[in-house]
Design a protein around this motif. Structure first.
Motif, short mmCIF file in Angstrom:
data_model
loop_
_atom_site.label_atom_id
_atom_site.label_comp_id
_atom_site.label_asym_id
_atom_site.label_seq_id
_atom_site.Cartn_x
_atom_site.Cartn_y
_atom_site.Cartn_z
N ALA A 43 0.82 -1.22 0.00
CA ALA A 43 0.00 0.00 0.00
C ALA A 43 0.85 1.27 0.00
N SER A 44 2.08 1.18 0.46
CA SER A 44 2.96 2.36 0.54
C SER A 44 3.41 2.85 -0.84
N ALA A 46 1.74 3.82 -3.32
CA ALA A 46 0.98 5.01 -3.75
C ALA A 46 1.62 6.30 -3.24
N GLN A 47 2.20 6.27 -2.04
CA GLN A 47 2.79 7.46 -1.44
C GLN A 47 4.27 7.65 -1.78
N GLU A 50 7.28 6.63 -6.32
CA GLU A 50 8.03 7.46 -7.28
C GLU A 50 9.42 7.86 -6.77
N THR A 62 -1.44 -2.67 -7.35
CA THR A 62 -2.54 -1.97 -8.02
C THR A 62 -2.25 -0.49 -8.21
N SER A 63 -1.25 0.02 -7.52
CA SER A 63 -0.88 1.43 -7.65
C SER A 63 -0.22 1.68 -9.00
N GLN A 64 -0.50 2.82 -9.60
CA GLN A 64 0.11 3.20 -10.87
C GLN A 64 1.27 4.15 -10.60
N VAL A 65 2.48 3.71 -10.92
CA VAL A 65 3.67 4.55 -10.75
C VAL A 65 4.54 4.39 -11.99
#
Length: 94
Positions: A43-44, A46-47, A50, A62-65
């Protein structure tokens, strides 16, 4: 060249990512690849995703980076791990 940063993630940030991180650190040391390593839960991403040059995950992301994400499960199982190590080395030495 700036030192590359690698993030290892799994569902909880504790179990499988620890095993994979240890193996990748050893692989990098053997090849003279100097990098900084961090470990978190998935989950990290997303934060902080990048902020890294590479993410190695043992679970679905599931995060888009824009940071490249490599599936670390083959390192855990030993099946197909050579290709994963090669991809990690390619990214960290680019």
């Amino acid at each position: 060249m700036a030192k590359k940063k690698v993030l290892f993630v799994c569902a909880t940030g504790v179990a499988t990512s620890t095993v994979v991180e240890e193996k990748v650190i050893e692989y990098c040391k053997e090849r003279g690849i100097d990098a900084d390593f961090d470990q978190r839960n998935v989950a990290s991403i997303a934060q902080i995703g990048e902020d890294f040059d590479l993410i190695v995950s043992t679970c679905q992301v599931t995060s888009q980076v824009s940071t490249p994400i490599v599936n670390g499960l083959p390192i855990l199982t030993g099946f197909g791990d050579a290709a994963v190590y090669a991809k990690i080395a390619e990214i960290l030495t680019a």
